[in-house]
Scaffold this motif. Sequence first.
Motif, PDB file in Angstrom:
ATOM      1  N   CYS A  12       0.855  -1.180   0.000  1.00 51.63           N
ATOM      2  CA  CYS A  12       0.000   0.000   0.000  1.00 51.63           C
ATOM      3  C   CYS A  12       0.891   1.230   0.000  1.00 51.63           C
ATOM      4  O   CYS A  12       1.771   1.367   0.860  1.00 51.63           O
ATOM      5  CB  CYS A  12      -0.912   0.003   1.222  1.00 51.63           C
ATOM      6  N   TYR A  63       0.617   5.585  -0.235  1.00 48.64           N
ATOM      7  CA  TYR A  63      -0.330   6.682  -0.145  1.00 48.64           C
ATOM      8  C   TYR A  63       0.319   7.964  -0.635  1.00 48.64           C
ATOM      9  O   TYR A  63       1.546   8.069  -0.727  1.00 48.64           O
ATOM     10  CB  TYR A  63      -0.829   6.851   1.289  1.00 48.64           C
ATOM     11  N   PHE A 115      -8.215  -4.046   2.061  1.00 50.04           N
ATOM     12  CA  PHE A 115      -8.251  -2.656   1.629  1.00 50.04           C
ATOM     13  C   PHE A 115      -7.382  -1.798   2.545  1.00 50.04           C
ATOM     14  O   PHE A 115      -7.462  -1.892   3.764  1.00 50.04           O
ATOM     15  CB  PHE A 115      -9.687  -2.106   1.674  1.00 50.04           C
ATOM     16  N   CYS A 116      -6.592  -0.952   1.911  1.00 50.17           N
ATOM     17  CA  CYS A 116      -5.818   0.047   2.615  1.00 50.17           C
ATOM     18  C   CYS A 116      -6.577   1.378   2.537  1.00 50.17           C
ATOM     19  O   CYS A 116      -7.243   1.662   1.523  1.00 50.17           O
ATOM     20  CB  CYS A 116      -4.444   0.184   1.951  1.00 50.17           C
ATOM     21  N   ALA A 117      -6.521   2.172   3.603  1.00 54.10           N
ATOM     22  CA  ALA A 117      -7.246   3.442   3.610  1.00 54.10           C
ATOM     23  C   ALA A 117      -6.431   4.507   4.330  1.00 54.10           C
ATOM     24  O   ALA A 117      -5.630   4.210   5.216  1.00 54.10           O
ATOM     25  CB  ALA A 117      -8.605   3.272   4.292  1.00 54.10           C
ATOM     26  N   THR A 119      -6.692   8.746   5.922  1.00 54.56           N
ATOM     27  CA  THR A 119      -7.467   9.934   6.213  1.00 54.56           C
ATOM     28  C   THR A 119      -6.540  10.981   6.794  1.00 54.56           C
ATOM     29  O   THR A 119      -5.456  10.656   7.283  1.00 54.56           O
ATOM     30  CB  THR A 119      -8.633   9.637   7.175  1.00 54.56           C
ATOM     31  N   PHE A 142     -12.444   9.152   4.396  1.00 53.04           N
ATOM     32  CA  PHE A 142     -11.404   8.148   4.215  1.00 53.04           C
ATOM     33  C   PHE A 142     -11.277   7.846   2.730  1.00 53.04           C
ATOM     34  O   PHE A 142     -12.258   7.784   1.999  1.00 53.04           O
ATOM     35  CB  PHE A 142     -11.767   6.868   4.966  1.00 53.04           C
ATOM     36  N   TYR A 143     -10.046   7.618   2.304  1.00 51.28           N
ATOM     37  CA  TYR A 143      -9.786   7.275   0.913  1.00 51.28           C
ATOM     38  C   TYR A 143      -9.258   5.849   0.872  1.00 51.28           C
ATOM     39  O   TYR A 143      -8.286   5.513   1.550  1.00 51.28           O
ATOM     40  CB  TYR A 143      -8.770   8.239   0.306  1.00 51.28           C
ATOM     41  N   PHE A 144      -9.929   5.021   0.070  1.00 50.15           N
ATOM     42  CA  PHE A 144      -9.591   3.604   0.016  1.00 50.15           C
ATOM     43  C   PHE A 144      -8.819   3.264  -1.247  1.00 50.15           C
ATOM     44  O   PHE A 144      -9.043   3.856  -2.310  1.00 50.15           O
ATOM     45  CB  PHE A 144     -10.867   2.755   0.043  1.00 50.15           C
ATOM     46  N   TYR A 157     -21.365   3.672   0.928  1.00 50.08           N
ATOM     47  CA  TYR A 157     -20.448   3.247  -0.117  1.00 50.08           C
ATOM     48  C   TYR A 157     -21.157   2.216  -1.000  1.00 50.08           C
ATOM     49  O   TYR A 157     -22.054   1.501  -0.555  1.00 50.08           O
ATOM     50  CB  TYR A 157     -19.210   2.573   0.478  1.00 50.08           C
TER      51      TYR A 157
END
Lengths: 114, 113
Positions: free
Chosen positions: A23, A25, A90-92, A94, A102-104, B36
Amino acid sequence: AQSVTQLDSQVPVFEEAPVELRCNYSSSVSVYLFWYVQYPNQGLQLLLKYLSGSTLVKGINGFEAEFNKSQTSFHLRKPSVHISDTAEYFCAVTLGGTGNQFYFGTGTSLTVIP
Amino acid sequence: SQTIHQWPATLVQPVGSPLSLECTVEGTSNPNLYWYRQAAGRGLQLLFYSVGIGQISSEVPQNLSASRPQDRQFILSSKKLLLSDSGFYLCAWTRGGGDYGYTFGSGTRLTVV
Protein backbone atom coordinates in the motif's frame (compact mmCIF):
# COMPACT_ATOMS: atom_id res chain seq x y z
CA ALA A 1 -5.97 15.48 -1.52
CA GLN A 2 -5.06 12.05 -0.30
CA SER A 3 -4.96 8.91 -2.40
CA VAL A 4 -4.06 5.28 -1.90
CA THR A 5 -2.52 2.82 -4.32
CA GLN A 6 -2.61 -0.90 -3.82
CA LEU A 7 -0.24 -2.21 -6.43
CA ASP A 8 -1.35 -5.83 -6.42
CA SER A 9 -4.93 -6.61 -7.32
CA GLN A 10 -4.50 -10.34 -6.71
CA VAL A 11 -2.00 -12.19 -4.53
CA PRO A 12 -1.94 -16.00 -4.48
CA VAL A 13 0.15 -17.58 -1.74
CA PHE A 14 0.56 -21.07 -0.39
CA GLU A 15 -0.67 -21.93 3.06
CA GLU A 16 1.88 -21.27 5.83
CA ALA A 17 3.95 -19.04 3.54
CA PRO A 18 4.56 -15.37 4.37
CA VAL A 19 2.69 -12.63 2.56
CA GLU A 20 3.06 -8.90 2.01
CA LEU A 21 0.29 -6.73 0.62
CA ARG A 22 1.54 -3.39 -0.59
CA CYS A 23 0.00 0.00 0.00
CA ASN A 24 1.34 3.41 -0.96
CA TYR A 25 -0.33 6.68 -0.15
CA SER A 26 -0.06 10.21 -1.41
CA SER A 27 -0.40 13.12 0.96
CA SER A 28 1.52 16.24 1.82
CA VAL A 29 0.25 16.33 5.39
CA SER A 30 0.02 14.05 8.38
CA VAL A 31 -2.24 11.06 7.85
CA TYR A 32 -3.79 8.13 9.64
CA LEU A 33 -3.54 4.77 7.88
CA PHE A 34 -5.73 1.69 8.10
CA TRP A 35 -6.03 -1.82 6.78
CA TYR A 36 -9.40 -3.52 6.47
CA VAL A 37 -10.38 -7.07 5.56
CA GLN A 38 -13.55 -8.09 3.77
CA TYR A 39 -14.81 -11.65 3.63
CA PRO A 40 -17.32 -12.55 0.88
CA ASN A 41 -20.67 -10.83 1.23
CA GLN A 42 -19.69 -9.14 4.45
CA GLY A 43 -18.80 -5.64 5.55
CA LEU A 44 -15.24 -4.50 6.12
CA GLN A 45 -13.51 -5.24 9.40
CA LEU A 46 -10.65 -3.21 10.81
CA LEU A 47 -7.37 -5.15 10.91
CA LEU A 48 -5.07 -2.46 12.26
CA LYS A 49 -4.34 1.24 12.16
CA TYR A 50 -1.44 3.64 12.42
CA LEU A 51 -2.04 6.99 14.10
CA SER A 52 1.37 7.94 15.49
CA GLY A 53 4.28 6.56 17.48
CA SER A 54 5.86 3.20 16.69
CA THR A 55 5.96 2.58 12.97
CA LEU A 56 5.26 -1.14 13.39
CA VAL A 57 1.67 -1.80 14.31
CA LYS A 58 0.14 -5.14 15.13
CA GLY A 59 -3.43 -6.07 14.40
CA ILE A 60 -5.82 -8.94 14.65
CA ASN A 61 -5.34 -12.39 13.14
CA GLY A 62 -1.53 -12.15 13.29
CA PHE A 63 -1.23 -9.30 10.80
CA GLU A 64 1.15 -6.38 11.17
CA ALA A 65 2.01 -3.34 9.09
CA GLU A 66 4.89 -0.92 8.95
CA PHE A 67 4.54 2.77 8.34
CA ASN A 68 7.35 4.20 6.25
CA LYS A 69 7.07 7.95 5.93
CA SER A 70 9.98 8.40 3.53
CA GLN A 71 8.53 5.85 1.13
CA THR A 72 4.92 6.82 1.89
CA SER A 73 4.06 3.17 2.36
CA PHE A 74 2.04 1.09 4.77
CA HIS A 75 2.56 -2.53 3.75
CA LEU A 76 0.65 -5.34 5.44
CA ARG A 77 2.45 -8.54 6.39
CA LYS A 78 1.79 -11.91 7.92
CA PRO A 79 4.56 -14.46 8.52
CA SER A 80 2.41 -17.52 7.93
CA VAL A 81 -0.99 -17.43 6.26
CA HIS A 82 -3.94 -19.74 6.76
CA ILE A 83 -6.74 -20.76 4.45
CA SER A 84 -9.04 -18.55 6.49
CA ASP A 85 -7.03 -15.47 5.48
CA THR A 86 -8.46 -15.70 1.97
CA ALA A 87 -10.29 -12.40 1.59
CA GLU A 88 -10.17 -8.91 0.08
CA TYR A 89 -7.88 -6.42 1.82
CA PHE A 90 -8.25 -2.66 1.63
CA CYS A 91 -5.82 0.05 2.62
CA ALA A 92 -7.25 3.44 3.61
CA VAL A 93 -5.97 6.89 4.56
CA THR A 94 -7.47 9.93 6.21
CA LEU A 95 -6.16 13.31 7.32
CA GLY A 96 -4.56 13.00 10.71
CA GLY A 97 -6.63 14.64 13.40
CA THR A 98 -9.21 16.26 11.18
CA GLY A 99 -10.25 13.55 8.77
CA ASN A 100 -13.92 13.15 8.05
CA GLN A 101 -13.38 11.32 4.81
CA PHE A 102 -11.40 8.15 4.22
CA TYR A 103 -9.79 7.27 0.91
CA PHE A 104 -9.59 3.60 0.02
CA GLY A 105 -7.35 1.68 -2.31
CA THR A 106 -8.89 -0.58 -4.91
CA GLY A 107 -8.26 -3.67 -2.82
CA THR A 108 -6.05 -6.75 -2.98
CA SER A 109 -7.58 -10.17 -3.26
CA LEU A 110 -5.55 -12.62 -1.21
CA THR A 111 -6.02 -16.28 -2.08
CA VAL A 112 -4.36 -18.86 0.15
CA ILE A 113 -3.66 -22.09 -1.69
CA PRO A 114 -3.72 -25.34 0.30
CA SER B 1 -20.53 -0.40 22.89
CA GLN B 2 -21.34 0.98 19.49
CA THR B 3 -23.17 -1.06 16.90
CA ILE B 4 -24.29 -0.39 13.36
CA HIS B 5 -27.29 -2.00 11.76
CA GLN B 6 -27.99 -2.12 8.06
CA TRP B 7 -30.95 -3.70 6.32
CA PRO B 8 -32.10 -5.48 4.35
CA ALA B 9 -29.27 -7.92 3.74
CA THR B 10 -30.38 -8.76 0.23
CA LEU B 11 -32.80 -7.12 -2.15
CA VAL B 12 -33.99 -7.88 -5.66
CA GLN B 13 -35.80 -5.02 -7.32
CA PRO B 14 -37.10 -4.44 -10.85
CA VAL B 15 -35.78 -1.62 -13.00
CA GLY B 16 -37.70 1.58 -12.37
CA SER B 17 -38.79 0.67 -8.86
CA PRO B 18 -37.95 2.79 -5.81
CA LEU B 19 -35.27 1.98 -3.25
CA SER B 20 -34.85 2.61 0.45
CA LEU B 21 -31.92 1.25 2.44
CA GLU B 22 -31.64 2.09 6.09
CA CYS B 23 -28.69 2.30 8.44
CA THR B 24 -28.75 3.05 12.14
CA VAL B 25 -26.00 3.42 14.71
CA GLU B 26 -26.36 2.73 18.40
CA GLY B 27 -24.20 3.64 21.36
CA THR B 28 -22.80 6.93 20.13
CA SER B 29 -23.96 10.42 19.27
CA ASN B 30 -23.27 12.72 16.33
CA PRO B 31 -21.48 10.11 14.25
CA ASN B 32 -20.17 10.77 10.78
CA LEU B 33 -22.15 8.49 8.46
CA TYR B 34 -21.27 7.16 5.02
CA TRP B 35 -22.77 5.20 2.15
CA TYR B 36 -20.45 3.25 -0.12
CA ARG B 37 -21.15 1.06 -3.12
CA GLN B 38 -19.04 -1.85 -4.20
CA ALA B 39 -19.61 -3.20 -7.68
CA ALA B 40 -18.67 -6.81 -8.39
CA GLY B 41 -14.90 -7.22 -8.21
CA ARG B 42 -14.40 -3.51 -7.70
CA GLY B 43 -13.26 -1.26 -4.91
CA LEU B 44 -15.30 1.03 -2.70
CA GLN B 45 -17.05 4.03 -4.18
CA LEU B 46 -18.11 6.73 -1.74
CA LEU B 47 -21.67 7.82 -2.53
CA PHE B 48 -22.67 10.12 0.33
CA TYR B 49 -21.46 11.21 3.71
CA SER B 50 -22.99 13.21 6.53
CA VAL B 51 -21.43 14.97 9.48
CA GLY B 52 -24.76 15.97 11.06
CA ILE B 53 -28.54 15.89 10.80
CA GLY B 54 -29.67 17.24 7.47
CA GLN B 55 -26.08 17.65 6.23
CA ILE B 56 -25.44 15.48 3.18
CA SER B 57 -22.44 15.59 0.87
CA SER B 58 -22.74 13.83 -2.45
CA GLU B 59 -19.65 12.44 -4.05
CA VAL B 60 -21.15 10.96 -7.18
CA PRO B 61 -24.06 12.60 -9.03
CA GLN B 62 -26.54 9.93 -9.99
CA ASN B 63 -30.09 8.83 -9.40
CA LEU B 64 -29.44 8.03 -5.74
CA SER B 65 -30.06 10.33 -2.80
CA ALA B 66 -29.39 10.18 0.92
CA SER B 67 -31.09 11.63 3.96
CA ARG B 68 -30.32 11.86 7.65
CA PRO B 69 -33.61 12.48 9.42
CA GLN B 70 -32.21 11.62 12.86
CA ASP B 71 -28.76 11.80 14.41
CA ARG B 72 -28.05 8.10 14.09
CA GLN B 73 -30.11 7.23 11.03
CA PHE B 74 -28.90 7.36 7.45
CA ILE B 75 -31.11 6.42 4.52
CA LEU B 76 -30.15 5.75 0.90
CA SER B 77 -32.95 6.17 -1.62
CA SER B 78 -33.79 6.13 -5.28
CA LYS B 79 -37.00 7.00 -7.08
CA LYS B 80 -36.25 4.78 -10.07
CA LEU B 81 -33.60 2.10 -10.04
CA LEU B 82 -31.33 1.41 -12.99
CA LEU B 83 -29.59 -1.84 -13.83
CA SER B 84 -26.31 -0.13 -13.07
CA ASP B 85 -27.42 0.41 -9.47
CA SER B 86 -26.80 -3.25 -8.72
CA GLY B 87 -24.03 -3.80 -6.23
CA PHE B 88 -23.11 -4.24 -2.60
CA TYR B 89 -24.03 -1.22 -0.49
CA LEU B 90 -22.19 -0.54 2.72
CA CYS B 91 -23.01 1.88 5.47
CA ALA B 92 -20.25 3.03 7.81
CA TRP B 93 -19.78 5.38 10.73
CA THR B 94 -16.90 7.04 12.47
CA ARG B 95 -16.37 9.86 14.88
CA GLY B 96 -14.80 13.10 13.76
CA GLY B 97 -11.01 13.30 13.73
CA GLY B 98 -10.32 10.13 11.84
CA ASP B 99 -8.51 8.26 14.59
CA TYR B 100 -11.34 5.84 15.21
CA GLY B 101 -11.50 4.44 11.72
CA TYR B 102 -14.66 3.28 10.06
CA THR B 103 -17.04 0.70 11.45
CA PHE B 104 -19.00 -0.89 8.64
CA GLY B 105 -22.40 -2.43 8.53
CA SER B 106 -22.86 -5.91 7.16
CA GLY B 107 -23.94 -4.65 3.74
CA THR B 108 -26.92 -4.94 1.41
CA ARG B 109 -26.67 -6.94 -1.78
CA LEU B 110 -28.91 -5.15 -4.31
CA THR B 111 -29.75 -6.80 -7.60
CA VAL B 112 -31.74 -4.79 -10.10
CA VAL B 113 -33.48 -7.00 -12.66
